[in-house]
Structures are given as structure tokens and as C-alpha cells.
Write a protein that holds these residues in place. Structure first.
Motif, mmCIF file in Angstrom:
data_model
loop_
_atom_site.group_PDB
_atom_site.id
_atom_site.type_symbol
_atom_site.label_atom_id
_atom_site.label_comp_id
_atom_site.label_asym_id
_atom_site.label_seq_id
_atom_site.Cartn_x
_atom_site.Cartn_y
_atom_site.Cartn_z
ATOM 1 N N ARG A 122 -16.253 -15.419 -3.197
ATOM 2 C CA ARG A 122 -15.236 -16.474 -3.113
ATOM 3 C C ARG A 122 -14.198 -16.143 -2.049
ATOM 4 N NH1 ARG A 122 -15.456 -16.291 -8.776
ATOM 5 N NH2 ARG A 122 -13.594 -15.012 -8.794
ATOM 6 N N ALA A 123 -13.797 -14.871 -1.980
ATOM 7 C CA ALA A 123 -12.744 -14.472 -1.040
ATOM 8 C C ALA A 123 -13.258 -14.377 0.387
ATOM 9 C CB ALA A 123 -12.145 -13.137 -1.463
ATOM 10 N N ALA A 124 -14.502 -13.953 0.567
ATOM 11 C CA ALA A 124 -15.041 -13.766 1.908
ATOM 12 C C ALA A 124 -15.602 -15.085 2.435
ATOM 13 C CB ALA A 124 -16.145 -12.711 1.882
ATOM 14 N N PRO A 125 -15.310 -15.416 3.692
ATOM 15 C CA PRO A 125 -15.877 -16.634 4.258
ATOM 16 C C PRO A 125 -17.377 -16.466 4.476
ATOM 17 C CG PRO A 125 -14.699 -15.402 5.932
ATOM 18 C CD PRO A 125 -14.459 -14.707 4.625
ATOM 19 N N LYS A 126 -18.077 -17.579 4.502
ATOM 20 C CA LYS A 126 -19.525 -17.545 4.743
ATOM 21 C C LYS A 126 -19.776 -17.069 6.164
ATOM 22 C CE LYS A 126 -20.510 -19.205 0.749
ATOM 23 N NZ LYS A 126 -20.949 -18.329 -0.276
ATOM 24 N N ARG A 127 -20.698 -16.155 6.315
ATOM 25 C CA ARG A 127 -20.996 -15.593 7.617
ATOM 26 C C ARG A 127 -22.284 -16.196 8.159
ATOM 27 N NH1 ARG A 127 -19.033 -10.547 5.106
ATOM 28 N NH2 ARG A 127 -16.993 -10.206 6.021
ATOM 29 N N SER A 128 -22.339 -16.292 9.462
ATOM 30 C CA SER A 128 -23.549 -16.810 10.096
ATOM 31 C C SER A 128 -24.597 -15.707 10.163
ATOM 32 C CB SER A 128 -23.222 -17.315 11.501
ATOM 33 O OG SER A 128 -22.805 -16.231 12.302
ATOM 34 N N VAL A 129 -25.801 -16.088 10.502
ATOM 35 C CA VAL A 129 -26.896 -15.136 10.580
ATOM 36 C C VAL A 129 -26.747 -14.256 11.823
ATOM 37 C CG1 VAL A 129 -29.410 -14.940 10.691
ATOM 38 C CG2 VAL A 129 -28.363 -16.774 9.369
ATOM 39 N N LYS A 130 -26.065 -14.766 12.855
ATOM 40 C CA LYS A 130 -25.872 -14.007 14.082
ATOM 41 C C LYS A 130 -25.051 -12.751 13.798
ATOM 42 C CE LYS A 130 -25.533 -18.106 16.977
ATOM 43 N NZ LYS A 130 -24.641 -18.829 17.879
ATOM 44 N N PRO A 131 -25.308 -11.696 14.553
ATOM 45 C CA PRO A 131 -24.482 -10.497 14.383
ATOM 46 C C PRO A 131 -23.034 -10.810 14.772
ATOM 47 C CG PRO A 131 -26.210 -10.134 16.032
ATOM 48 C CD PRO A 131 -26.360 -11.516 15.516
ATOM 49 N N SER A 132 -22.098 -10.231 14.058
ATOM 50 C CA SER A 132 -20.677 -10.474 14.322
ATOM 51 C C SER A 132 -20.257 -9.804 15.613
ATOM 52 C CB SER A 132 -19.833 -9.940 13.176
ATOM 53 O OG SER A 132 -20.175 -10.589 11.991
ATOM 54 N N ARG A 133 -19.357 -10.463 16.315
ATOM 55 C CA ARG A 133 -18.800 -9.913 17.545
ATOM 56 C C ARG A 133 -17.286 -9.922 17.428
ATOM 57 N NH1 ARG A 133 -22.044 -8.831 21.522
ATOM 58 N NH2 ARG A 133 -20.608 -9.216 23.217
ATOM 59 N N ILE A 134 -16.675 -8.995 18.121
ATOM 60 C CA ILE A 134 -15.224 -8.889 18.153
ATOM 61 C C ILE A 134 -14.775 -9.152 19.576
ATOM 62 C CG2 ILE A 134 -13.252 -7.354 17.836
ATOM 63 C CD1 ILE A 134 -14.978 -5.711 15.931
ATOM 64 N N GLU A 135 -13.722 -9.963 19.714
ATOM 65 C CA GLU A 135 -13.114 -10.196 21.020
ATOM 66 C C GLU A 135 -11.727 -9.585 21.000
ATOM 67 O OE1 GLU A 135 -13.129 -14.163 22.488
ATOM 68 O OE2 GLU A 135 -15.180 -14.520 21.842
ATOM 69 N N ILE A 136 -11.445 -8.753 21.988
ATOM 70 C CA ILE A 136 -10.159 -8.070 22.074
ATOM 71 C C ILE A 136 -9.517 -8.439 23.396
ATOM 72 C CG2 ILE A 136 -8.982 -5.848 22.108
ATOM 73 C CD1 ILE A 136 -11.437 -4.751 20.560
ATOM 74 N N GLY A 137 -8.304 -9.017 23.328
ATOM 75 C CA GLY A 137 -7.560 -9.350 24.540
ATOM 76 C C GLY A 137 -6.846 -8.114 25.050
ATOM 77 N N CYS A 138 -7.092 -7.771 26.299
ATOM 78 C CA CYS A 138 -6.484 -6.588 26.897
ATOM 79 C C CYS A 138 -5.462 -7.001 27.947
ATOM 80 C CB CYS A 138 -7.556 -5.701 27.526
ATOM 81 S SG CYS A 138 -8.771 -5.089 26.340
ATOM 82 N N ARG A 139 -4.793 -6.022 28.518
ATOM 83 C CA ARG A 139 -3.801 -6.276 29.569
ATOM 84 C C ARG A 139 -4.460 -6.972 30.744
ATOM 85 N NH1 ARG A 139 -1.781 -0.332 29.340
ATOM 86 N NH2 ARG A 139 -0.647 -0.398 27.403
ATOM 87 N N GLY A 140 -3.649 -7.743 31.433
ATOM 88 C CA GLY A 140 -4.139 -8.412 32.634
ATOM 89 C C GLY A 140 -5.054 -9.581 32.326
ATOM 90 N N GLY A 141 -5.100 -10.031 31.075
ATOM 91 C CA GLY A 141 -5.915 -11.179 30.722
ATOM 92 C C GLY A 141 -7.385 -10.866 30.516
ATOM 93 N N ARG A 142 -7.746 -9.608 30.549
ATOM 94 C CA ARG A 142 -9.144 -9.249 30.342
ATOM 95 C C ARG A 142 -9.503 -9.385 28.864
ATOM 96 N NH1 ARG A 142 -7.240 -4.935 33.684
ATOM 97 N NH2 ARG A 142 -8.041 -5.154 35.783
ATOM 98 N N VAL A 143 -10.736 -9.771 28.579
ATOM 99 C CA VAL A 143 -11.218 -9.891 27.206
ATOM 100 C C VAL A 143 -12.438 -8.996 27.036
ATOM 101 C CG1 VAL A 143 -12.146 -11.449 25.464
ATOM 102 C CG2 VAL A 143 -10.374 -12.252 27.015
ATOM 103 N N LEU A 144 -12.393 -8.155 26.025
ATOM 104 C CA LEU A 144 -13.488 -7.242 25.728
ATOM 105 C C LEU A 144 -14.232 -7.797 24.519
ATOM 106 C CD1 LEU A 144 -14.798 -4.472 26.308
ATOM 107 C CD2 LEU A 144 -13.155 -3.477 24.738
ATOM 108 N N LYS A 145 -15.536 -8.077 24.690
ATOM 109 C CA LYS A 145 -16.359 -8.609 23.603
ATOM 110 C C LYS A 145 -17.383 -7.540 23.222
ATOM 111 C CE LYS A 145 -15.934 -13.311 25.300
ATOM 112 N NZ LYS A 145 -16.642 -14.518 25.757
ATOM 113 N N VAL A 146 -17.340 -7.122 21.954
ATOM 114 C CA VAL A 146 -18.233 -6.062 21.495
ATOM 115 C C VAL A 146 -18.834 -6.439 20.153
ATOM 116 C CG1 VAL A 146 -17.010 -4.206 22.706
ATOM 117 C CG2 VAL A 146 -16.343 -4.815 20.395
#
Length: 135
Positions: A92-116
Motif C-alpha cells: 500500500r505504501a510503495a508505489p507500483k513499479r514498472s517492469v523496467k529496471p529503475s534509473r536514478i537521475e542526479i542533477g550536477c553542477r553546470g546543468g549536467r545530469v547523471l543517469k545511472v
């Protein structure tokens, strides 16, 4: 007629004590007047007030300018007696997750985005962030 101040001698700049600077900064914060109005009142440039804020640690902008933000976290404790109750509460507490592997997007200095991938090891993630921000 406005006030006229004549500066004489070798030094042409006024010297403000930290106490005077703090008093003017307090006036900006509490009076409800704009920075420009307070600056005119004290015969200084508005930029001087912003410089004093930075130097004296009174900057009103968000405290963390590194781009790091904290996200809310909900912890689910083992308050249920039955394993099925705990599993149901977690679903109930956790949202439904898609079948795709989860990815994280991290905003870095200078507007760069790191997706891992979400399963990346923390030490590798730290090294990646450091290298992206140093580049």
C-alpha cells in the motif's frame, strides 16, 4: 535638501564596521522595504548589501546551493504481527513499479545530469558524481 558627505584625506572610501553592516542587514530583513530603498537611505549601492550578506553569512537565498536536495522518506515498521499484514502494508505504501529496471537521475553542477541504474554501488556512484562535477 539631501545630506552631503565630503570625504577628505588619502582614503576616499568609507569604512563600515561589522556592527554597522549587521544593523543595515537587519534593517533590510525586518523593515519590509526593498534593498534598493535601504541602500539609498544609507547612501550605498544595493550591491554592497548583497556583498555584505555573503561575507557575513546572512545570505537569504536557499541554504544549499550545491543542487543537493533531500527527499521525503516513509519508513514502514514491523508493527504488524502477521507477515502478510506487513507485506500488504508495504504494498500500500510503495508505489507500483514498472517492469523496467529503475534509473536514478542526479542533477550536477553546470546543468549536467547523471543517469545511472538504481542498483549501482554507492562507492561507484560517489566516484561518478565527483568526476562529473570536476569535469
Amino acid at each position: 535638501m539631501g545630506r552631503i558627505e565630503i570625504l577628505t584625506g588619502v582614503e576616499r572610501r568609507r569604512v563600515w564596521t561589522d556592527g554597522e553592516k549587521l544593523r543595515i542587514l537587519d534593517e533590510v530583513e525586518t523593515s519590509g522595504s526593498g534593498v534598493a530603498e535601504i541602500a539609498r537611505r544609507h547612501d550605498i549601492l544595493p550591491q554592497q548589501i548583497y556583498t555584505w550578506r555573503k561575507k557575513l553569512g546572512r545570505d537569504n537565498r536557499p541554504a544549499d546551493r550545491s543542487g543537493v536536495r533531500l527527499l521525503p522518506v516513509a519508513l514502514i515498521g514491523p508493527d504488524a504481527d502477521d507477515e502478510t499484514d506487513r507485506t500488504a502494508a508495504a504494498e500500500r505504501a510503495a508505489p507500483k513499479r514498472s517492469v523496467k529496471p529503475s534509473r536514478i537521475e542526479i542533477g550536477c553542477r553546470g546543468g549536467r545530469v547523471l543517469k545511472v541504474d538504481a542498483s549501482i554501488a554507492p562507492e561507484k556512484l560517489k566516484a561518478l558524481i565527483r568526476s562529473v562535477e570536476e569535469a
